[in-house]
Scaffold this active site. Structure first.
Site, PDB file in Angstrom:
ATOM      1  CG  HIS A   9       0.980 -26.284 -25.177  1.00  0.00           C
ATOM      2  ND1 HIS A   9       0.485 -26.627 -23.995  1.00  0.00           N
ATOM      3  CD2 HIS A   9       1.291 -25.267 -24.863  1.00  0.00           C
ATOM      4  CE1 HIS A   9       0.462 -25.811 -23.028  1.00  0.00           C
ATOM      5  NE2 HIS A   9       1.029 -24.614 -23.719  1.00  0.00           N
ATOM      6  CD  GLU A  26       2.114 -27.191 -30.490  1.00  0.00           C
ATOM      7  OE1 GLU A  26       1.703 -25.983 -29.976  1.00  0.00           O
ATOM      8  OE2 GLU A  26       2.327 -28.112 -30.066  1.00  0.00           O
TER       9      GLU A  26
END
Lengths: 394, 263
Positions: free
Chosen positions: A289, A300
């Site tokens: 992302h 992440e």
């Protein structure tokens, strides 16, 4: 899940119009971001704008849909033989058996923003077609009418996972037998609401966004439209590109901050791998992302490392396009398809090395390597997480 | 392809319709309909700081979701969710549009994250501590049928219960003039594979438009026409009366959802 064949796929963004342009800009590492010169936007920010769409008009019978989002969707639909592929699918299945499932976060709200500036003395808005522009339904209704389809028509709006969720939700409709094929994807376009919104959260980068950089300072917003035609795969489709797995989760934590340990992200990625029936080692590339904010990229990185360690190359391609919000999941599904087709792992743009605190396998230079399966991540406000496995059909 | 799903729990709120137990006799035509102003209840499931940030559409959604889940007896954190709304939280969008047109153009960060269409789903996840997948969708005047079709497909494809929540409130001026919605209404169904205690439905898309004015108990026509989610009233009326049979619910200009109430 049973793999779905991606019979056709196309994307238009600051990487260019159609997939050949996307491949060329990825391979040459040429970013599409530029200083924002649209009126009424926050000062000093960069955006991924698609100027070619701005003069386009929808065909006359659908003129009422004209707005920035429709124009970009129309430009994207015309590329990569997409409309021809859909016409062939109509001949196979019938127009009533093809669903349209598309993600958008702001639809044609830019039309309302313009109308707002022209309000009368009494505050009333000038007349415009709210239902066919501002409303979330406008995007899939337009695409359904433009492609001559008669099946279910579903606008998905889960913030920045919308475009990825559209793939998952269409897979659900096909699995339940509601449709035999689906047009999936999403479109989101530049508007004042999102630029000023991210500015209010102090999340906009000062220059072009640099996801995974140690000194990254935020998001650049972009616009994109990306579409795919999904159908059930048959034995003859082995080796073609398909949707192999889908996974989703909710954080249940906070409206705009991700869970710091990325629990929701891990759950979504694991669900996508399980849905594809593969182990983490079967993934050749993770398209992150990777919005370029301090919190998202750090979360992440930890989430990816939980599943993959540093063994799998991963990167964000938002340095090319900016964050295209509700379209990003669909745009990056197209990036995954291009990377598989071309045997390419694109390294993050604009940095010499990843944040040294990162522990996943972030790459910052392009690699020519075989890619059979890519995992694509999307995370959004409201704690929405979605991951897709795009790869060669076994 | 036909979808078969059971209804394991119902929740609803509308003007003069305060939950399924009170509303069922009215919807069945056994008690008179007395419209009364509806104040969306404060969501006590949320911590006070989050509670204050919720607008009327989110509040309605959380209230009917809680009622339907309680009615079903299912643990809320174990249910995938489908949220459907045409207008979203119009109050938030309107204040942002207003702020964008002031001289400094600055908007509130809280309002921005509350402006996403999945705000209700996000608050529900926080309220019940759920990490289950959730989707939020729109659909203009076909939003109820679109959401029901999607939620039913999810039940059939996944073989698990799904919480389906549909909620809409009027848009404030000046948007309200372009998208008139005169009433507030929200409805939640816990859908289950096979049959369930509140009945069962057979659902399939139909390539015909729905009738503009379905038959309803006296007084409910205004609500039906005044809120896109209230297009569900013919279905609710049949469920409340235990009346079996089919109906077409509006979905698109050229299509509807065929819904049959089974025993």
């Amino acid at each position: 899940m049973r793999p779905l064949r991606i019979t056709a796929i196309t994307a238009t963004s600051a990487m260019g119009t159609g997939l050949a342009a996307m491949h060329e800009t990825l391979a040459s590492r040429r970013a599409g971001l530029a200083p924002c010169d649209l009126p009424g936007m926050p000062d000093g920010v960069w955006v991924g704008r698609v100027r070619e769409a701005e003069a386009l008009q929808p065909p006359a019978p659908l003129a009422a849909f004209a707005c920035r989002n429709t124009r970009l969707a129309e430009l994207a639909l015309r590329q990569d033989g997409f409309m021809e592929a859909v016409a062939a699918a109509v001949a196979r299945h019938g127009a009533g058996r093809i669903a349209v499932v598309l993600g958008t976060s702001t639809s044609g709200i830019e039309e309302t923003e313009q109308a707002w500036a022209r309000r009368g003395q009494d505050g009333a808005l000038p007349p415009y077609d709210f239902a066919r522009t501002h409303d979330l339904h406008a995007l899939p209704r337009y695409v359904r009418a433009r492609l001559g389809l008669r099946g279910p028509c579903i606008p998905i709006s889960t913030a920045c996972t919308s475009g990825a969720r559209a793939f998952l939700d269409a897979a659900t409709l096909i699995a339940a037998g509601v449709a035999d094929a689906a047009i999936v994807g999403g479109a989101d376009t530049l508007c004042r609401l999102t630029l000023h919104g991210f500015a209010s959260l102090e999340l906009l980068a000062k220059g072009p966004t640099r996801p995974c950089a140690e000194d990254r300072d935020g998001i650049s917003i972009g616009e994109a439209a990306a579409f795919a035609l999904l159908e059930r795969a048959g034995p003859e489709d082995a080796g073609r590109i398909g949707l192999l797995g889908v996974g989703a989760s909710s954080d249940g934590h906070h409206m705009s901050s991700p869970h710091p340990e990325g629990l929701g992200a891990v759950t979504a990625m694991r669900a996508a791998l399980d849905s594809a029936g593969i182990a983490p080692a079967a993934i050749d590339y993770v398209n992150m992302h990777g919005t370029g904010t301090r919190a998202n990229d750090a979360m992440e990185d930890r989430a990816i490392a939980r599943l993959f360690g540093d063994a799998v190359p991963c990167s964000s391609t938002k340095g090319w396009t900016g964050h295209t919000l509700g379209a990003s999941g669909a745009l990056e599904a197209a990036v995954a398809a291009v990377c598989i087709q071309a045997g390419l792992v694109p390294g993050c743009l604009g940095l010499a090395r990843p944040d040294p605190s990162f522990v996943s396998g972030v790459v910052v230079e392009n690699r020519a390597t075989r890619v059979d399966r890519a995992l694509s991540n999307s995370f959004g406000f409201g704690g929405s997480n979605c991951a897709l496995v795009i790869g060669r059909i076994p | 392809m036909t979808l078969l799903v059971g209804i394991a729990g119902i929740g609803l709120l509308g003007p003069g319709l305060a939950g399924w137990a009170q509303a069922a006799p009215v919807l069945a035509g056994q008690a008179p309909y007395a419209p009364a102003p509806l104040t969306p209840p404060a969501p006590t499931l949320l911590p006070p700081t989050e509670r204050r940030r919720t607008g009327p559409s989110v509040r309605l959604a959380l209230a009917v979701a809680a009622e339907a889940v309680q009615d079903s007896g299912a643990p809320p954190e174990e249910l995938d969710t489908v949220f459907a709304s045409s207008n979203g939280e119009g109050q938030v969008i309107t204040s942002i549009l207003e702020a964008l047109h002031t001289p400094d153009g600055a908007i509130s960060p809280t309002q921005f994250h509350n402006s996403v269409h999945n705000a209700a789903a996000g608050y529900w996840g926080i309220a019940v501590g759920s990490s289950r997948p959730s989707v939020s969708l729109g659909g203009y005047d076909g939003v109820f049928a679109t959401g029901l079709l999607h939620a039913a497909a999810q039940v059939v494809a996944g073989g698990e219960k799904v919480l389906f929540v549909a909620h809409d409130v009027p848009l404030p001026p000046p948007l309200g003039a372009l998208r008139p919605t005169s009433e507030s209404f929200a409805l939640a169904l816990v859908l289950a594979p096979g049959g369930a205690r509140r009945g069962a439905l057979r659902i399939e898309p139909c390539e015909l438009p729905a009738p503009a004015a379905p038959t309803l108990p006296p007084g409910l026509g205004t609500l039906h026409d005044g809120n896109p989610v209230a297009r569900a009233l013919p279905l609710l009326s049949a469920l409340a009366a235990g009346r079996h049979g089919g109906m077409l619910l509006p979905m698109l200009d050229d299509a509807s959802l065929s819904v049959t109430v089974l025993g």
